[in-house]
Write an enzyme that holds these catalytic residues in place. Structure first.
Site, PDB file in Angstrom:
ATOM      1  N   CYS A  64     112.801  88.664 -11.186  1.00  0.00           N
ATOM      2  CA  CYS A  64     112.676  87.342 -11.327  1.00  0.00           C
ATOM      3  C   CYS A  64     112.285  86.523 -10.048  1.00  0.00           C
ATOM      4  O   CYS A  64     111.379  86.039  -9.772  1.00  0.00           O
ATOM      5  CB  CYS A  64     113.889  86.641 -12.002  1.00  0.00           C
ATOM      6  SG  CYS A  64     114.301  87.066 -13.470  1.00  0.00           S
ATOM      7  N   CYS A 111     118.731  88.565 -11.120  1.00  0.00           N
ATOM      8  CA  CYS A 111     117.514  89.377 -11.392  1.00  0.00           C
ATOM      9  C   CYS A 111     116.577  89.560 -10.281  1.00  0.00           C
ATOM     10  O   CYS A 111     115.669  88.867  -9.994  1.00  0.00           O
ATOM     11  CB  CYS A 111     116.627  88.643 -12.639  1.00  0.00           C
ATOM     12  SG  CYS A 111     115.232  89.447 -13.091  1.00  0.00           S
TER      13      CYS A 111
END
Length: 296
Positions: free
Chosen positions: A37, A34
């Site tokens: 993230c 991600c």
């Protein structure tokens, strides 16, 4: 529930739920693949580290390795960030993507929850000491009050109430320059409270309230109605620590000519109120007298 899921639940209980009984736990649902993230992680780590003393801690949950936990929280996209306290979700922090946004949201949450923290424990320890210093200062023993606040300052050098108490004690001792230096040394975030504004008003008032050697002679001149003499008398009374007499002099001036010298008497009276403290019962009584003059 599979053995792996049971293990994941137990780990979550140990790492997240149990700490949340006393701390605010920020839960970051993330994954290695991600991109957002990875951008958010440094922000979460920095802010939670900065807020550790406030009782905040970070728990990171890899959704690929903890699919069962992520499903229980209905995580549909990542990064998803929640805040948990006492085993209950108390906020969704997912919209906070900058350090400023995250700090603002955490501050709001911490004001509403009884989170245990080092700062709260330290504050509880300081409260009775600060109250003692304030009481001694209110009783007129500025030298002893300064000694008390100096000792507290060794424990909490940047505490705004301690700095304000030290400054007001120094003002009472005729050491306005030192008082101003105490306030100037505070970091920006600690220099915005009402107690600091009160101390600044006390310093400003001390600078313009000139001591008068012959108050009785000046009072006699003021009694003739000389407004300049009356204004000087009020300053001398304040310099002598007689706020009651100063307020009476200024109120009488406002009653006789509220516009004199661009409302100087009213401005000085309001500054006196601020220096004493707007929540002080004495100030409340004097403000009622002022209102009666202005609107009666």
């Amino acid at each position: 529930m599979s053995p792996q899921e049971k293990e994941a639940v137990e780990a979550f209980r140990t790492d997240v739920v149990e700490p949340s009984m006393t701390s605010l736990v920020v839960i970051d649902f993330w994954a290695e693949w991600c991109g957002p993230c990875k951008a958010l992680t440094p922000i979460l780590e920095k802010v939670t580290e900065d807020y550790a003393g406030k009782g905040v801690r970070l728990a990171k949950i890899d959704v690929d390795k903890n699919q069962f936990i992520a499903a229980q929280f209905q995580v549909r996209s990542i990064p998803t960030v929640y805040a948990m306290f006492q085993g209950q979700l108390v906020a969704d922090l997912s919209t906070a993507r900058t350090e400023s946004q995250l700090r603002t949201m955490l501050d709001q949450i911490l004001r509403q929850l009884p989170v245990q923290s080092e700062e709260a424990d330290a504050e509880a320890e300081l409260e009775p000491l600060i109250a003692m210093g304030e009481q001694v200062l209110a009783e007129g023993d500025a030298e002893r009050a300064l000694s008390v606040f100096d000792q507290i300052a060794e424990m909490a050098p940047e505490h705004p109430q301690v700095a304000a108490g030290r400054a007001r004690a120094l003002v009472a001792l005729g050491r306005a320059d030192e008082a101003e230096a105490v306030l100037a040394a505070l970091p920006e975030d600690a220099a915005k409270g009402a107690e600091i504004e009160q101390a600044r008003a006390a310093v400003a008032l001390a600078r313009e309230a000139t001591p008068v050697e012959d108050l009785s002679g000046l009072a006699a001149k003021a009694a003739t109605g000389d407004m300049d003499a009356r204004y000087e008398l009020a300053g001398g009374q304040m310099a002598a620590g007689d706020r009651e007499a100063a307020a009476e002099t200024l109120l009488a001036m406002i009653r006789d000519d509220r516009e004199w010298n661009e409302s100087a008497a009213r401005a000085r009276l309001l500054k006196l109120f601020e220096a004493v403290g707007l929540e002080d019962p004495w100030v409340s009584a004097q403000r009622r007298k002022l209102s009666a003059i202005l609107f009666g």
